[in-house]
Design a protein around this motif. Structure first.
Motif, PDB file in Angstrom:
ATOM      1  N   LEU A 118       0.666  -0.747   0.320  1.00 55.78           N
ATOM      2  CA  LEU A 118      -0.007   0.373   0.431  1.00 55.78           C
ATOM      3  C   LEU A 118       0.850   1.431  -0.191  1.00 55.78           C
ATOM      4  O   LEU A 118       1.879   1.526   0.405  1.00 55.78           O
ATOM      5  CB  LEU A 118      -1.006   0.088   1.338  1.00 55.78           C
ATOM      6  N   ALA A 119       0.583   2.546  -1.058  1.00 61.98           N
ATOM      7  CA  ALA A 119       1.539   3.284  -0.721  1.00 61.98           C
ATOM      8  C   ALA A 119       0.435   4.275  -0.667  1.00 61.98           C
ATOM      9  O   ALA A 119      -0.116   5.086  -1.604  1.00 61.98           O
ATOM     10  CB  ALA A 119       2.131   3.374  -2.448  1.00 61.98           C
ATOM     11  N   SER A 120      -0.043   5.294   0.450  1.00 61.55           N
ATOM     12  CA  SER A 120      -1.215   5.815   0.573  1.00 61.55           C
ATOM     13  C   SER A 120      -0.233   6.725   1.572  1.00 61.55           C
ATOM     14  O   SER A 120       0.207   6.905   2.253  1.00 61.55           O
ATOM     15  CB  SER A 120      -2.670   5.535   1.094  1.00 61.55           C
ATOM     16  N   ALA A 121      -0.970   8.370   0.925  1.00 66.29           N
ATOM     17  CA  ALA A 121      -0.566   9.541   1.956  1.00 66.29           C
ATOM     18  C   ALA A 121      -1.457   8.738   3.411  1.00 66.29           C
ATOM     19  O   ALA A 121      -0.533  10.299   4.223  1.00 66.29           O
ATOM     20  CB  ALA A 121      -0.942  10.626   1.030  1.00 66.29           C
ATOM     21  N   SER A 122      -2.113   8.526   3.627  1.00 64.01           N
ATOM     22  CA  SER A 122      -3.030   8.855   4.461  1.00 64.01           C
ATOM     23  C   SER A 122      -2.297   8.691   5.720  1.00 64.01           C
ATOM     24  O   SER A 122      -2.088   6.917   5.519  1.00 64.01           O
ATOM     25  CB  SER A 122      -4.074   8.570   4.160  1.00 64.01           C
ATOM     26  N   LYS A 123      -2.314   8.618   6.912  1.00 61.46           N
ATOM     27  CA  LYS A 123      -1.416   8.098   7.792  1.00 61.46           C
ATOM     28  C   LYS A 123      -2.873   7.200   8.628  1.00 61.46           C
ATOM     29  O   LYS A 123      -2.488   6.362   9.828  1.00 61.46           O
ATOM     30  CB  LYS A 123      -1.742   8.892   9.055  1.00 61.46           C
ATOM     31  N   ASN A 124      -3.514   6.875   7.776  1.00 59.86           N
ATOM     32  CA  ASN A 124      -5.050   6.151   8.885  1.00 59.86           C
ATOM     33  C   ASN A 124      -5.312   5.267   7.600  1.00 59.86           C
ATOM     34  O   ASN A 124      -6.186   4.723   8.404  1.00 59.86           O
ATOM     35  CB  ASN A 124      -6.314   7.098   8.826  1.00 59.86           C
ATOM     36  N   SER A 125      -4.382   4.893   6.521  1.00 58.67           N
ATOM     37  CA  SER A 125      -4.899   3.815   6.295  1.00 58.67           C
ATOM     38  C   SER A 125      -4.907   1.983   7.087  1.00 58.67           C
ATOM     39  O   SER A 125      -5.400   2.020   6.947  1.00 58.67           O
ATOM     40  CB  SER A 125      -3.792   3.889   4.715  1.00 58.67           C
ATOM     41  N   PRO A 126      -3.855   2.269   7.479  1.00 55.71           N
ATOM     42  CA  PRO A 126      -4.650   0.995   8.406  1.00 55.71           C
ATOM     43  C   PRO A 126      -5.181   0.818   9.054  1.00 55.71           C
ATOM     44  O   PRO A 126      -6.953  -0.069   8.797  1.00 55.71           O
ATOM     45  CB  PRO A 126      -3.166   0.954   9.317  1.00 55.71           C
ATOM     46  N   LEU A 127      -6.080   1.346  10.106  1.00 54.13           N
ATOM     47  CA  LEU A 127      -7.603   1.508  10.535  1.00 54.13           C
ATOM     48  C   LEU A 127      -8.334   1.892   9.111  1.00 54.13           C
ATOM     49  O   LEU A 127      -9.012   0.815   9.337  1.00 54.13           O
ATOM     50  CB  LEU A 127      -8.239   2.788  10.767  1.00 54.13           C
ATOM     51  N   VAL A 128      -8.570   2.605   8.497  1.00 55.35           N
ATOM     52  CA  VAL A 128      -9.231   2.194   7.188  1.00 55.35           C
ATOM     53  C   VAL A 128      -9.388   0.195   6.680  1.00 55.35           C
ATOM     54  O   VAL A 128     -10.646  -0.147   7.146  1.00 55.35           O
ATOM     55  CB  VAL A 128      -8.546   2.855   5.728  1.00 55.35           C
TER      56      VAL A 128
END
Length: 227
Positions: A118-128
């Motif tokens: 996963l290459a997401s700029a969101s720090k919340n991606s694990p929660l999502v």
């Protein structure tokens, strides 16, 4: 273009590719823009896609001519406030927010032994990912807190290949934002753009929506490219 048989891994953006979390981001940014007295627009919402939290705030402030009105500390407080709004909105998210075809596509990638990151700029991606029930597919994630540059810089997608122990040439990056496609291309990976082909014209492969995202369609598109 790289040959399909040489592809070993896929590097995914999250927002607008796996789930439509961009809706929640837009709502949270809209709330903050209203508070800051900055006019919200569809164009501003589009420009924030795939951009890091602090860069998004800077863009909102610049849009309103307020880029010099706040200290760095104040900006960080506003960014934190937006994130709190976003997390509140996320509480209602479940697997119904997964975009069409994505669950089947991820399952097919796993079945065919492709590596995923996963290459997401969101720090919340694990929660999502946890709330969507998809975390099992992504044991490897780029930690955005460790990055020096945001998209369209290639760093995040280059790292997406690196955490899989693959070269960029062995990876396909999947994005829905122009800045993201530029990031993939600059990293030396094959790019798939999901959405308006006119906006994402720099992508190596274009699909109008996620339901078209299948290994068969990707193979077909890459073989046409080779021809």
């Amino acid at each position: 273009m790289v040959k399909f048989k040489d592809i070993k891994g896929f590097v995914f953006d999250l927002d607008g590719v796996i789930a439509d979390t961009s809706v929640y981001h837009s709502q949270a940014w809209h709330q903050l823009a209203d508070e800051l007295g900055v006019q919200w627009s569809d164009e501003l919402a589009d420009n924030l896609k795939g951009v890091s939290r602090m860069d998004s705030l800077e863009l909102i402030l610049k849009t309103g001519g307020k880029e010099n009105d706040y200290t760095q500390e104040e900006k960080e407080k506003y960014a934190a406030k937006k994130n709190a709004n976003y997390l509140d909105l996320l509480k209602g998210m479940d697997s119904s927010a997964i975009l069409p075809g994505i669950a089947d596509f991820l399952a097919s990638l796993e079945e065919n032994n492709y590596k995923l990151s996963l290459a997401s700029a969101s720090k919340n991606s694990p929660l999502v990912l946890e709330q969507l029930g998809l975390a099992k597919y992504f044991p490897e994630k780029v930690d955005p807190a460790t990055l020096k540059h945001g998209k369209p810089d290639p760093e995040i997608f280059a790292r997406g290949a690196e955490v899989l122990d693959l070269t960029p040439e062995q990876c396909i990056g999947v994005e829905d934002a122009k800045a993201g496609v530029e990031s993939i291309n600059s990293a030396g990976e094959t790019s798939i753009g999901i959405g308006d082909v006119n906006v994402l014209s720099e992508a190596d492969i274009n699909f109008t929506n996620t339901s078209e995202l299948t290994l068969a369609n990707i193979k077909k598109a890459m073989e046409v490219g080779e021809g």
